[in-house]
Design an enzyme around this catalytic site. Structure first.
Site, PDB file in Angstrom:
ATOM      1  N   CYS A   1      48.760  19.456   4.810  1.00 44.69           N
ATOM      2  CA  CYS A   1      47.540  19.103   5.539  1.00 44.69           C
ATOM      3  C   CYS A   1      47.709  17.774   6.254  1.00 44.69           C
ATOM      4  O   CYS A   1      47.078  17.524   7.263  1.00 44.69           O
ATOM      5  CB  CYS A   1      46.347  19.082   4.592  1.00 44.69           C
ATOM      6  SG  CYS A   1      46.586  17.981   3.196  1.00 44.69           S
TER       7      CYS A   1
ATOM      8  N   GLU B   1      38.137  19.815   1.089  1.00 43.10           N
ATOM      9  CA  GLU B   1      39.373  19.169   1.550  1.00 43.10           C
ATOM     10  C   GLU B   1      40.030  20.146   2.508  1.00 43.10           C
ATOM     11  O   GLU B   1      40.599  21.154   2.076  1.00 43.10           O
ATOM     12  CB  GLU B   1      40.296  18.875   0.353  1.00 43.10           C
ATOM     13  CG  GLU B   1      39.722  17.896  -0.665  1.00 43.10           C
ATOM     14  CD  GLU B   1      39.691  16.466  -0.144  1.00 43.10           C
ATOM     15  OE1 GLU B   1      40.372  16.167   0.847  1.00 43.10           O
ATOM     16  OE2 GLU B   1      38.976  15.647  -0.739  1.00 43.10           O
TER      17      GLU B   1
HETATM   18  P1  NAD Z   1      42.456  29.354   3.000  1.00 42.93           P
HETATM   19  O1  NAD Z   1      41.193  28.736   3.434  1.00 42.93           O
HETATM   20  O2  NAD Z   1      42.894  30.605   3.663  1.00 42.93           O
HETATM   21  O3  NAD Z   1      42.422  29.694   1.440  1.00 42.93           O
HETATM   22  C1  NAD Z   1      42.180  28.719   0.463  1.00 42.93           C
HETATM   23  C2  NAD Z   1      41.593  29.373  -0.771  1.00 42.93           C
HETATM   24  O4  NAD Z   1      40.318  29.909  -0.438  1.00 42.93           O
HETATM   25  C3  NAD Z   1      42.417  30.539  -1.317  1.00 42.93           C
HETATM   26  O5  NAD Z   1      42.405  30.456  -2.729  1.00 42.93           O
HETATM   27  C4  NAD Z   1      41.657  31.759  -0.827  1.00 42.93           C
HETATM   28  O6  NAD Z   1      41.808  32.889  -1.635  1.00 42.93           O
HETATM   29  C5  NAD Z   1      40.216  31.254  -0.896  1.00 42.93           C
HETATM   30  N1  NAD Z   1      39.275  31.952  -0.012  1.00 42.93           N
HETATM   31  C6  NAD Z   1      39.530  32.555   1.179  1.00 42.93           C
HETATM   32  N2  NAD Z   1      38.382  33.054   1.697  1.00 42.93           N
HETATM   33  C7  NAD Z   1      37.386  32.774   0.810  1.00 42.93           C
HETATM   34  C8  NAD Z   1      35.981  33.007   0.776  1.00 42.93           C
HETATM   35  N3  NAD Z   1      35.372  33.653   1.757  1.00 42.93           N
HETATM   36  N4  NAD Z   1      35.275  32.538  -0.271  1.00 42.93           N
HETATM   37  C9  NAD Z   1      35.876  31.859  -1.269  1.00 42.93           C
HETATM   38  N5  NAD Z   1      37.217  31.618  -1.314  1.00 42.93           N
HETATM   39  C10 NAD Z   1      37.964  32.062  -0.278  1.00 42.93           C
HETATM   40  O7  NAD Z   1      43.556  28.215   3.115  1.00 42.93           O
HETATM   41  P2  NAD Z   1      45.116  28.343   2.837  1.00 42.93           P
HETATM   42  O8  NAD Z   1      45.722  29.094   3.969  1.00 42.93           O
HETATM   43  O9  NAD Z   1      45.356  28.788   1.438  1.00 42.93           O
HETATM   44  O10 NAD Z   1      45.565  26.807   2.896  1.00 42.93           O
HETATM   45  C11 NAD Z   1      45.964  26.172   4.056  1.00 42.93           C
HETATM   46  C12 NAD Z   1      44.861  25.259   4.565  1.00 42.93           C
HETATM   47  O11 NAD Z   1      44.493  24.327   3.569  1.00 42.93           O
HETATM   48  C13 NAD Z   1      45.304  24.421   5.741  1.00 42.93           C
HETATM   49  O12 NAD Z   1      44.289  24.395   6.709  1.00 42.93           O
HETATM   50  C14 NAD Z   1      45.495  23.050   5.145  1.00 42.93           C
HETATM   51  O13 NAD Z   1      45.373  21.993   6.052  1.00 42.93           O
HETATM   52  C15 NAD Z   1      44.427  23.022   4.113  1.00 42.93           C
HETATM   53  N6  NAD Z   1      44.739  22.015   3.116  1.00 42.93           N
HETATM   54  C16 NAD Z   1      43.955  20.902   3.012  1.00 42.93           C
HETATM   55  C17 NAD Z   1      44.279  19.912   2.100  1.00 42.93           C
HETATM   56  C18 NAD Z   1      43.446  18.671   1.953  1.00 42.93           C
HETATM   57  O14 NAD Z   1      43.569  18.016   0.939  1.00 42.93           O
HETATM   58  N7  NAD Z   1      42.625  18.303   2.915  1.00 42.93           N
HETATM   59  C19 NAD Z   1      45.385  20.069   1.287  1.00 42.93           C
HETATM   60  C20 NAD Z   1      46.154  21.201   1.431  1.00 42.93           C
HETATM   61  C21 NAD Z   1      45.818  22.182   2.326  1.00 42.93           C
END
Ligand code: NAD
Length: 514
Positions: free
Chosen positions: A271, A237
């Protein structure tokens, strides 16, 4: 000698003050966490769905008892106003528990399906069984519901779960862990691992049976690449750049209110935020003025009656700054709000509406995830669709018109996982609908029936009474070829030739007995 574990510092984005320190889960504990999740899986998956639902109902009871406390924790940890913690983090979670409690049994029960005449004498059904250990990795913008909804869906389907919440909002992760403890879930059924991307990467590498990830496109690709090495199924997502298309015949006052809420709720860190608004040219100026009036009435702050909280993640503030600076340098005009040169150092960003914006700018092409709203005029239905579809994202979008036939026609042409007509964002709240993205906004769906089924293997079973000695298609083949020719010609002809079918089938049966 015991080594001292590292701590995650929880900072209130609104005040900049440290509010707590949460013990980080050491990387060395990852395999132990999996061992425990695997050890309890046979016990948890052996419970009936209604037994598992009893635990979820207990969780809901605990949540309801602690509603104010949890909304305060979410608000403090993210900087969002408490009203939004309640309506957009807690309510969707409570509603998901309700929905799952009511529907999980019927969605996941054994389902009889039709068996074609070709398989005469047999019965068929589908069975769902849990995958094993599900890894859920969640982001910081709705740190409660985006962790809880996949976790409870995976649990109801019979899996054990490892959750790695965002390190940006560690207090919410801790709160989730405590809630499961208080609800009395058996040890090891839900484990919360606290840490950042290193921990996320280590958990991903440990070969869970399914990965449910919510976060950025960039991280989604890293996770998908790792998962592909062991063919681990995933749901991703990811981000969005949702368009609003507003036709001249729309209820403009409502559209302006909708645009302002969709662009600025949670400080634009959604998002499904409205990140670009396309307005039919004859009403463009009127719409911009209506939006300005709405925006200027909003109140920043963290008190109960305030509308707009702070940004959550300092790095996100810089992305918003960079995109706005680039647009201004290329000629964008601020209708309301402030250029970054006039921002203060805090995390409460001015709500900024810009016009004179071009499709090629970053504020139109890249996810902003902040309180920035570009508005662009369009001249025809086709042009609006073309502009709306012209990004790499496809999460949600909205179409505004009093002509519902036109609105539906345009909605059908948008390449996105969801669309709303004369409303915004709200489809996420209907658990009868699937949720997920098209293009780079993600892979897979959750909510709805899919939200439970993704966490299960789907097993197709064919049942035979076993009374007959042999089957027509088994050996020997001697003498069957011409009979098959006749049989298939009768069977597949546009008007089935039942006499031909019976004759050749009986002969085939006889050959099988010879
Ligand atoms: P992010 O990708 O930076 O982090 C998300 C999660 O992934 C965190 O828990 C982080 O610690 C973990 N993570 C980071 N690098 C990783 C790796 N290499 N391996 C495994 N885990 C890792 O995202 P964010 O900044 O926390 O969230 C914002 C983003 O999320 C925005 O792009 C937003 O659009 C998206 N989002 C999507 C939805 C949806 O339902 N489509 C909902 C909410 C947010």
């Amino acid at each position: 000698m015991h080594s001292v574990n590292r701590k995650l510092t929880a900072i209130s984005p609104a005040t900049g003050k440290v509010i707590a320190e949460i013990e980080e889960t050491p990387l060395s504990q990852v395999s132990e966490i999996y061992e425990q999740a695997r050890a309890v899986f046979p016990i948890w998956s052996d419970l009936s769905i209604s037994e598992r639902i009893t635990y979820l109902k207990k969780l809901k009871e605990v949540m309801l008892k602690e509603l104010e406390n949890i909304s305060a924790v979410i608000s403090e940890g993210t900087g969002k106003v408490k009203t939004e913690a309640l309506t957009a983090d807690l309510m969707p979670t409570l509603d998901a528990i309700d929905h799952i409690s009511r529907h999980a049994e019927s969605v996941l029960k054994r389902k009889r399906v039709k068996t074609p005449l070709l398989l005469f004498g047999k019965k068929s059904y589908i069975e769902y069984f849990p995958r094993g250990v599900v890894l859920v990795i969640s982001p910081w913008n709705y740190p409660f519901q985006l962790a809880m909804v996949p976790v409870i869906s995976a649990l109801a389907s019979g899996n054990t779960v490892i959750l790695k919440p965002s390190e940006v909002t560690p207090l919410v992760g801790k709160c989730i862990e405590d809630l499961f403890l208080k609800a009395g879930f058996p040890e090891g059924v839900v484990q919360v691992a606290h840490g950042g991307k290193e921990l996320g990467a280590a958990l991903t590498k440990e070969k869970p049976d399914y990965i449910f990830f919510t976060g950025s496109v960039r991280t989604g690709k890293i996770i998908q690449e790792q998962a592909a090495k062991d063919l681990i199924p995933t749901t991703l997502e990811l981000g969005g750049k949702d368009p609003m298309i507003i036709f001249a015949d729309a209820n403009l006052e409502r559209a302006a209110k909708g645009a302002v809420w969709a662009a600025f709720t949670n400080s634009g860190q959604v998002c499904m935020s409205a990140e670009r608004v396309y307005v039919e040219r004859p009403v463009f100026r009127k719409f911009v003025e209506l939006v300005k009036k709405e925006v200027e009435a909003l109140r920043h702050g963290t008190e109960e009656d305030d509308d707009i909280g702070s940004m959550t993640f300092p790095a996100q503030r810089e992305i918003v700054r960079e995109q706005l600076e680039e647009a201004l340098a290329a000629g964008a005009i601020i209708e309301t709000g402030k250029p970054p040169s006039e921002w203060d150092d805090g995390m409460f960003l001015p709500l900024t509406v810009v016009s004179n914006v071009h499709q090629s700018m970053k504020i139109i092409q890249e996810e902003t995830f902040g309180p920035l709203l570009p508005i662009i005029p369009f001249d025809s239905e086709d042009e609006a669709v073309k502009l709306a579809n012209d990004t790499k994202y496809g999460l949600n979008g909205s179409v505004w018109s009093r002509d519902l036939a036109k609105a539906r026609r345009v909605a059908s042409k948008l390449i996105s996982g969801s669309v709303v007509i004369n409303d915004v964002i709200i489809n996420f709240v209907n658990h009868y609908l699937p949720f997920g993205g098209a293009k780079q906004s993600g892979i897979g769906r959750y909510h709805g029936e899919e939200g439970l089924k993704i966490f299960c293997h789907e097993k197709a079973v064919v049942e035979n009474s076993g009374n007959r000695l042999s089957e027509v298609h088994w050996y020997p083949y001697k003498g069957k070829y011409p009979l098959y020719l006749n049989f298939f010609k009768s069977y597949f002809s546009e008007k089935r030739d039942w006499i031909g079918i019976m004759k050749s089938y009986l002969k085939l049966m006889k050959k099988s007995r010879d």
